[in-house]
Scaffold this motif. Sequence first.
Motif, PDB file in Angstrom:
ATOM      1  N   VAL A 133      48.922  40.788  42.948  1.00  0.00           N
ATOM      2  CA  VAL A 133      48.799  39.908  42.583  1.00  0.00           C
ATOM      3  C   VAL A 133      47.262  39.998  43.279  1.00  0.00           C
ATOM      4  CG1 VAL A 133      49.791  37.928  41.065  1.00  0.00           C
ATOM      5  CG2 VAL A 133      49.512  37.737  43.404  1.00  0.00           C
ATOM      6  N   SER A 213      41.624  46.003  40.831  1.00  0.00           N
ATOM      7  CA  SER A 213      40.705  45.845  40.187  1.00  0.00           C
ATOM      8  C   SER A 213      41.308  47.562  39.661  1.00  0.00           C
ATOM      9  CB  SER A 213      39.904  46.917  41.640  1.00  0.00           C
ATOM     10  OG  SER A 213      41.302  47.017  42.750  1.00  0.00           O
ATOM     11  N   LEU A 235      43.199  44.825  34.287  1.00  0.00           N
ATOM     12  CA  LEU A 235      41.837  45.040  35.679  1.00  0.00           C
ATOM     13  C   LEU A 235      41.030  44.368  35.631  1.00  0.00           C
ATOM     14  CD1 LEU A 235      43.832  49.043  35.615  1.00  0.00           C
ATOM     15  CD2 LEU A 235      44.396  47.281  36.611  1.00  0.00           C
ATOM     16  N   GLU A 369      31.672  46.379  38.060  1.00  0.00           N
ATOM     17  CA  GLU A 369      31.852  44.977  38.053  1.00  0.00           C
ATOM     18  C   GLU A 369      31.597  44.523  39.313  1.00  0.00           C
ATOM     19  OE1 GLU A 369      35.868  44.237  38.184  1.00  0.00           O
ATOM     20  OE2 GLU A 369      36.234  42.078  37.468  1.00  0.00           O
ATOM     21  N   TYR A 435      46.854  37.280  26.639  1.00  0.00           N
ATOM     22  CA  TYR A 435      45.638  37.322  27.350  1.00  0.00           C
ATOM     23  C   TYR A 435      45.688  38.481  27.516  1.00  0.00           C
ATOM     24  CZ  TYR A 435      42.698  37.046  31.097  1.00  0.00           C
ATOM     25  OH  TYR A 435      42.230  37.813  32.314  1.00  0.00           O
TER      26      TYR A 435
HETATM   27  P1  NAD Z   1      42.181  45.153  44.874  1.00  0.00           P
HETATM   28  O1  NAD Z   1      42.845  45.558  43.359  1.00  0.00           O
HETATM   29  O2  NAD Z   1      42.025  44.972  45.066  1.00  0.00           O
HETATM   30  O3  NAD Z   1      44.309  44.195  44.471  1.00  0.00           O
HETATM   31  C1  NAD Z   1      44.465  43.422  44.236  1.00  0.00           C
HETATM   32  C2  NAD Z   1      46.121  43.733  45.038  1.00  0.00           C
HETATM   33  O4  NAD Z   1      46.573  44.733  45.175  1.00  0.00           O
HETATM   34  C3  NAD Z   1      46.621  42.766  45.485  1.00  0.00           C
HETATM   35  O5  NAD Z   1      47.608  41.987  46.278  1.00  0.00           O
HETATM   36  C4  NAD Z   1      46.623  43.527  46.851  1.00  0.00           C
HETATM   37  O6  NAD Z   1      47.476  43.770  48.085  1.00  0.00           O
HETATM   38  C5  NAD Z   1      47.122  45.092  46.393  1.00  0.00           C
HETATM   39  N1  NAD Z   1      46.912  46.443  46.499  1.00  0.00           N
HETATM   40  C6  NAD Z   1      45.613  46.878  47.134  1.00  0.00           C
HETATM   41  N2  NAD Z   1      46.190  47.991  47.161  1.00  0.00           N
HETATM   42  C7  NAD Z   1      47.267  49.012  46.652  1.00  0.00           C
HETATM   43  C8  NAD Z   1      47.984  49.684  46.388  1.00  0.00           C
HETATM   44  N3  NAD Z   1      47.426  51.227  47.030  1.00  0.00           N
HETATM   45  N4  NAD Z   1      48.921  49.111  45.732  1.00  0.00           N
HETATM   46  C9  NAD Z   1      49.544  48.080  45.949  1.00  0.00           C
HETATM   47  N5  NAD Z   1      49.104  47.277  46.000  1.00  0.00           N
HETATM   48  C10 NAD Z   1      48.139  47.501  46.283  1.00  0.00           C
HETATM   49  O7  NAD Z   1      42.334  42.898  43.737  1.00  0.00           O
HETATM   50  P2  NAD Z   1      41.183  42.392  44.602  1.00  0.00           P
HETATM   51  O8  NAD Z   1      40.202  41.980  45.085  1.00  0.00           O
HETATM   52  O9  NAD Z   1      42.641  40.962  44.652  1.00  0.00           O
HETATM   53  O10 NAD Z   1      40.939  41.259  42.631  1.00  0.00           O
HETATM   54  C11 NAD Z   1      40.139  41.577  42.290  1.00  0.00           C
HETATM   55  C12 NAD Z   1      40.064  42.369  41.020  1.00  0.00           C
HETATM   56  O11 NAD Z   1      40.811  41.108  40.345  1.00  0.00           O
HETATM   57  C13 NAD Z   1      38.771  42.523  40.044  1.00  0.00           C
HETATM   58  O12 NAD Z   1      38.460  44.430  40.068  1.00  0.00           O
HETATM   59  C14 NAD Z   1      39.642  41.425  38.532  1.00  0.00           C
HETATM   60  O13 NAD Z   1      38.514  41.977  37.628  1.00  0.00           O
HETATM   61  C15 NAD Z   1      40.329  41.618  39.363  1.00  0.00           C
HETATM   62  N6  NAD Z   1      41.133  40.728  37.742  1.00  0.00           N
HETATM   63  C16 NAD Z   1      41.847  40.952  36.666  1.00  0.00           C
HETATM   64  C17 NAD Z   1      42.426  39.927  36.129  1.00  0.00           C
HETATM   65  C18 NAD Z   1      42.412  40.311  34.761  1.00  0.00           C
HETATM   66  O14 NAD Z   1      43.665  39.918  34.124  1.00  0.00           O
HETATM   67  N7  NAD Z   1      42.656  41.523  34.242  1.00  0.00           N
HETATM   68  C19 NAD Z   1      42.173  38.766  36.844  1.00  0.00           C
HETATM   69  C20 NAD Z   1      41.870  38.486  38.559  1.00  0.00           C
HETATM   70  C21 NAD Z   1      41.389  39.408  38.833  1.00  0.00           C
END
Ligand code: NAD
Length: 479
Positions: A133, A213, A235, A369, A435
């Motif tokens: 998450v 992301s 994403l 984004e 959703y």
């Molecule tokens: P992020 O992708 O950087 O991190 C998300 C999660 O992935 C974190 O727990 C992180 O520690 C983990 N992570 C990072 N690198 C990883 C890897 N190599 N392998 C496995 N896990 C890894 O995202 P963020 O910065 O925490 O959140 C923002 C992003 O989340 C935005 O792009 C946003 O749009 C997206 N988001 C999407 C939704 C949706 O429902 N579509 C909801 C909320 C946020």
Amino acid sequence: MANKQDIINPSTGEIISSVPTASEQDVLSAIGSARDAFDNGPWPRISLKERKEFLLKISRGILDKAQDLAKLESLNTGKPIKETTFMDMPSAAKTFAHFADNLEEYLKSQSLELENARSKILREPQGVVVLIVPWNYPLLIASWKMAAALAAGNTVILKPSSLTPLSALELAKISDEAGLPKGVVNIINGNGDKLGKVLCAEKRVDMISFTGSNIVGKKIIGYASENVKKLIMELGGKSASIILKDADLELAVNGSLCSIFLNQGQMCTAMSRILVEDDIYEEFVSDFTARTKRIKLGDSLDYETQMGPLISEEQRSKVMSYVDKAKVEGAKLLCGGKIPADEKLKKGFFFEPAVFSDVPPEMSIFREEVFGPVACINKFSTLDEAVTLANKSEFALASSIWTKDAALAQDLAGKICSGISWINTYGMFYNEAPYGGFKQSGFGKELGREGFLEYTRLKNVIEDKTEGAKPLVNYWYGF
Ligand code: NAD
């Protein structure tokens, strides 16, 4: 000795806690514990009524601690306390209650009478499910995933963002207090890049449900392909709102402010592209900008605060670089877009909400984004133009339509490519309704029957019913 990581309050830049971070060995132990609890433990085997009771206890546990949890979430994320108190915490509790109350119905098997056979179609849990998450709704998104995964009978490994692990650790305690069997809920905190491959490529993991992301989502799809796993990918987004000339302007302006500035714009469904019909464009822009200037920035724990800080210095620099680039490329900055001068806000990662107008669709600020409080307002003169502009995106998560013409709104919702369309509202999520987005916004659903069923696999059991009990296979080799 376990490594530790400092957790920062984004409103002040101060350290609020220090939490252990997992090693690769810890990840393997968590997978082992979840695997054992699934293969040999009671969780997938207990009656659905018992499972329901456990989930209801988690729901009540969240409600009992809601005030403290809201404070913790606001301290850790910078999200205004009003949002965590009235939205995140009650919603998280409600999601556990929803899946508890509906799991028996959702898990019902089906029978099919076939020509010479009867088929029983069963819903089984996937097995060991990794839940990853982001930091923008740490407890809420963890609850969406965990409640559905547990209700379906899976065991889970939850990985919160390393920036915001505190509420997830509390959720683990609440699950423990609810009496869930050992190994059913496991939490791993730490750097995603360091732990991700071990966590997501492992054979003993059956499914990964990821929200975050696109860049990280693509990496996870790569890891998961090594041993072929079921995936949910929630994403990023670059959502558009369409405001028609007959819209209730007051409602459309208020709704649009919520749609891009709640949670400091750090929402996957943020309406970062606001498209306004030319007849009302000037009035909308002037009203929207005036109200943006009045948004009260402040400490996340202050009930008067309407906008808190961004999650980190790094996130603020990223948002700032988008604003700077848009200015250079010729977009018109109408307000904000800078670090506030107020001494009281100096230590936090605050950023004045920015409004841009006349943003050509080719600009990066219109396409990518930003994940911050930056609104782009553009005008359109025909409905076709509005739909074309809205669909001019690699993402397809959400959209909003503002008009008094209900039939037209439904028609537009059908033409816009997005997983969710809101009409005369924004950001309403229901546990009963699915959703999730399309295109680069990912695949799979959360919430609702469809979201729940993602955490199950279908088994088809076929029984021969040939008359005279002479199964069809006898005719091949039975002579
Ligand atoms: P992020 O992708 O950087 O991190 C998300 C999660 O992935 C974190 O727990 C992180 O520690 C983990 N992570 C990072 N690198 C990883 C890897 N190599 N392998 C496995 N896990 C890894 O995202 P963020 O910065 O925490 O959140 C923002 C992003 O989340 C935005 O792009 C946003 O749009 C997206 N988001 C999407 C939704 C949706 O429902 N579509 C909801 C909320 C946020």
